[in-house]
Design a protein around this motif. Structure first.
Motif, PDB file in Angstrom:
ATOM      1  N   SER A   1      -2.474  -1.309  -3.711  1.00  0.00           N
ATOM      2  CA  SER A   1      -3.249  -0.093  -3.479  1.00  0.00           C
ATOM      3  C   SER A   1      -2.371   1.137  -3.613  1.00  0.00           C
ATOM      4  CB  SER A   1      -3.878  -0.125  -2.076  1.00  0.00           C
ATOM      5  OG  SER A   1      -4.662   1.023  -1.848  1.00  0.00           O
TER       6      SER A   1
ATOM      7  N   ASN B   1     -12.768   3.798  -7.657  1.00  0.00           N
ATOM      8  CA  ASN B   1     -13.158   5.204  -7.514  1.00  0.00           C
ATOM      9  C   ASN B   1     -13.189   5.826  -8.907  1.00  0.00           C
ATOM     10  OD1 ASN B   1     -13.538   7.864  -6.840  1.00  0.00           O
ATOM     11  ND2 ASN B   1     -11.917   7.943  -5.303  1.00  0.00           N
TER      12      ASN B   1
ATOM     13  N   THR C   1      -5.825  -3.873  -6.387  1.00  0.00           N
ATOM     14  CA  THR C   1      -7.200  -4.054  -5.918  1.00  0.00           C
ATOM     15  C   THR C   1      -7.909  -2.711  -5.751  1.00  0.00           C
ATOM     16  OG1 THR C   1      -6.487  -4.037  -3.605  1.00  0.00           O
ATOM     17  CG2 THR C   1      -6.633  -6.173  -4.710  1.00  0.00           C
ATOM     18  N   TYR C   2      -7.143  -1.615  -5.811  1.00  0.00           N
ATOM     19  CA  TYR C   2      -7.731  -0.276  -5.707  1.00  0.00           C
ATOM     20  C   TYR C   2      -7.427   0.479  -6.996  1.00  0.00           C
ATOM     21  CZ  TYR C   2      -8.299   4.632  -4.402  1.00  0.00           C
ATOM     22  OH  TYR C   2      -8.666   5.944  -4.379  1.00  0.00           O
TER      23      TYR C   2
ATOM     24  N   ARG D   1      -8.253   4.218  -8.936  1.00  0.00           N
ATOM     25  CA  ARG D   1      -8.824   5.566  -8.970  1.00  0.00           C
ATOM     26  C   ARG D   1      -8.498   6.149 -10.333  1.00  0.00           C
ATOM     27  NH1 ARG D   1      -7.501  10.999  -7.711  1.00  0.00           N
ATOM     28  NH2 ARG D   1      -9.175  12.076  -6.608  1.00  0.00           N
TER      29      ARG D   1
ATOM     30  N   ARG E   1       0.844  -1.210   0.000  1.00  0.00           N
ATOM     31  CA  ARG E   1       0.000   0.000   0.000  1.00  0.00           C
ATOM     32  C   ARG E   1       0.869   1.246   0.000  1.00  0.00           C
ATOM     33  NH1 ARG E   1      -5.137   2.005   1.388  1.00  0.00           N
ATOM     34  NH2 ARG E   1      -5.125   3.946   2.563  1.00  0.00           N
TER      35      ARG E   1
ATOM     36  N   VAL F   1      -3.078   5.084  -3.245  1.00  0.00           N
ATOM     37  CA  VAL F   1      -4.085   6.044  -2.819  1.00  0.00           C
ATOM     38  C   VAL F   1      -3.438   7.413  -2.664  1.00  0.00           C
ATOM     39  CG1 VAL F   1      -5.801   6.564  -1.044  1.00  0.00           C
ATOM     40  CG2 VAL F   1      -5.226   4.187  -1.548  1.00  0.00           C
TER      41      VAL F   1
ATOM     42  N   ASP G   1     -11.932  -2.184  -4.901  1.00  0.00           N
ATOM     43  CA  ASP G   1     -12.227  -0.793  -4.551  1.00  0.00           C
ATOM     44  C   ASP G   1     -12.027   0.068  -5.791  1.00  0.00           C
ATOM     45  OD1 ASP G   1     -12.565   1.680  -3.402  1.00  0.00           O
ATOM     46  OD2 ASP G   1     -11.276   1.282  -1.687  1.00  0.00           O
TER      47      ASP G   1
END
Length: 457
Positions: free
Chosen positions: A175, A227, A195-196, A198, A148, A177, A225
């Motif tokens: 991830s 966005n 897995t994330y 945006r 992350r 972020v 996830d």
């Protein structure tokens, strides 16, 4: 030496909690005292302070490696590097989380200190500018356990080359972020582990990329996830391949229409949905479309000017899985009419356990009485109320309410309330009439109240 002096002064009449309590309870107590994981600086200070209480405390704290696994890299104080090295040493084999502040003259010293531990770095949260972060990662070369990365100073972007180098350095990364991913980045073969996501890509464009070839098709089931920053238009909805994403969390800009198709074909498995709504008509469509997402348990709605209520419709289905509802006021001067907004909540969401309303709110007489049928409701949070709020004996849900947070000018029509299960109470009231509340139960209550209310407790 300091510990020895303290031990010599210790009164034998005061038992040490470490010897009086089981180790697992002591560990939990110290974890609470040290502080949350997202406050690395205070956490390190608290650890060192507690270590100075006695030799026994120092030995116990040093023996629990997880206490020292959240590490601040900074140069605000002269001893910051020494504290970081202490944490790196005492965290031993534990996976570590780094909070990286801007630093200049101590860079090489930090790189040297981190070199033996790069295999244990699981998370990096940074306040640095983007260029400093990528230089930081390149200097550490290989980060096999990093999963992350989070920027704490704003929304960043990066080039395809920087993204490629990052994925090569951190093969376990899942991830980023809040880094925005472009089409070229998503086509990168290493991106199958993310897995994330945006992105400002349209949902149509995103799904076409994910399904375009066998090299990236593995991304589809791994994404949990998503966005989406771009509005979903009628055209993009029609062109979206009918592939269901196995999402847990979804943040979505609203489409002008087509909610039903979106949820029926793509979002069947979502559990948490955050969405912006610009019209009451689409507000109603949302609750109809959610019948296609039987697993959804959390809904976070940001409403814009002009929306005052959930519109009346005959085709609503009960969303029995939904247990968490948050309504926030977006930009604009108009306020939320709490009475009208909550009126249909029990019929659409009968199993709600907690409800939060943020933004300018007006609550006319009996503004919260509509929540009475919600027998599972245990938490209510309402902030920035512009008018007095009414609490009276019709609010039968108070019998099992455990947490109540109110930001309001005053209460009116307010009879004796038996808050039998209340565990937490927060209020901005300057005078809260505590003798109207039954605190006779054994359950301890944590109160956050203005100091001017102390005389009434």
């Amino acid at each position: 030496r300091y510990n020895q002096i303290i031990d010599d002064q210790w009164s034998p009449s005061l038992p040490d909690p470490l010897t009086a309590l089981p180790p697992e309870i002591c560990t939990q107590i110290f974890e609470e005292a040290i502080g949350p994981f997202d406050r690395a600086g205070p956490r390190m200070e608290h650890l060192l302070l507690l270590s100075g209480v006695s030799a026994t405390w120092c030995q116990f704290l040093a023996s629990v490696s997880s206490f020292w696994a959240v590490i601040l890299l900074s140069q605000e104080r002269e001893d910051d590097l020494a504290k970081a090295v202490t944490c790196l040493t005492l965290s031993r084999e534990s996976k570590i989380t780094l909070y990286v502040m801007p630093f200049c003259h101590a860079k090489e010293a930090y790189y040297a200190a981190l070199a033996p531990h790069v295999g244990r770095i699981a998370e990096i949260h940074w306040w640095n500018v983007k260029e400093d972060f990528f230089h930081f990662v390149q200097s550490l070369e290989h980060l096999p356990a990093l999963n992350r990365v989070e920027s704490l100073h704003g929304h960043d972007s990066c080039t395809e080359k920087e993204f490629s180098q990052l994925m090569q350095s951190a093969p376990s990364l899942v991830s980023l972020v809040p880094l925005e991913l472009t089409a070229d980045m998503l086509r990168h073969t290493r991106a199958i582990k993310l897995t994330y996501i945006r992105t400002r890509l349209s949902l149509s464009g995103l799904l076409h990329i994910l399904c375009s070839n066998s090299g990236t098709s593995q991304l589809r089931p791994s994404v949990s996830d998503l966005n989406l920053l771009s509005p979903l238009t009628d055209v993009s909805v029609e062109k979206i391949p009918r592939v269901s994403l196995d999402l847990d969390k979804l943040s979505l800009s609203e489409p002008s229409s087509g909610y039903n198709n979106l949820f029926k074909h793509h979002f069947k498995n979502i559990q948490f949905l955050a969405i912006s709504i610009t019209s009451e008509e689409l507000f109603g469509e949302l609750f109809i479309a959610l019948q296609h997402s039987p697993k959804v348990i959390g809904l976070d709605v940001t409403i814009m000017d002009g929306i005052q209520t959930i519109p009346t419709r005959s085709d609503y289905h009960m969303l029995r899985s939904l247990t968490h509802l948050t309504i926030s006021k977006g930009d604009g001067d108009r306020i939320i009419d709490l009475n009208r907004m909550l009126k249909r909540v029990p019929t659409i969401m009968p199993c709600l356990q907690d409800i939060s309303v943020f933004g300018r709110v007006v609550s006319p007489a009996k503004g919260m009485d509509h929540l009475s049928p919600l027998k599972n409701l245990w938490q209510v949070r309402i902030y920035n109320i512009d008018s007095p709020i009414t609490l009276n004996t019709d609010l039968v849900y108070l019998d099992h309410l455990e947490s109540l947070e109110l930001s309001t000018a005053s209460l009116q029509d307010y009879d004796y309330m038996q808050l039998k299960n209340l565990r937490y109470l927060s209020t901005s009231l300057r005078r809260f009439i505590f003798d109207k509340i039954d605190f006779s139960q054994v359950i301890p209550v944590t109160c956050a109240i203005p100091s001017s209310s102390f005389s009434t407790v």
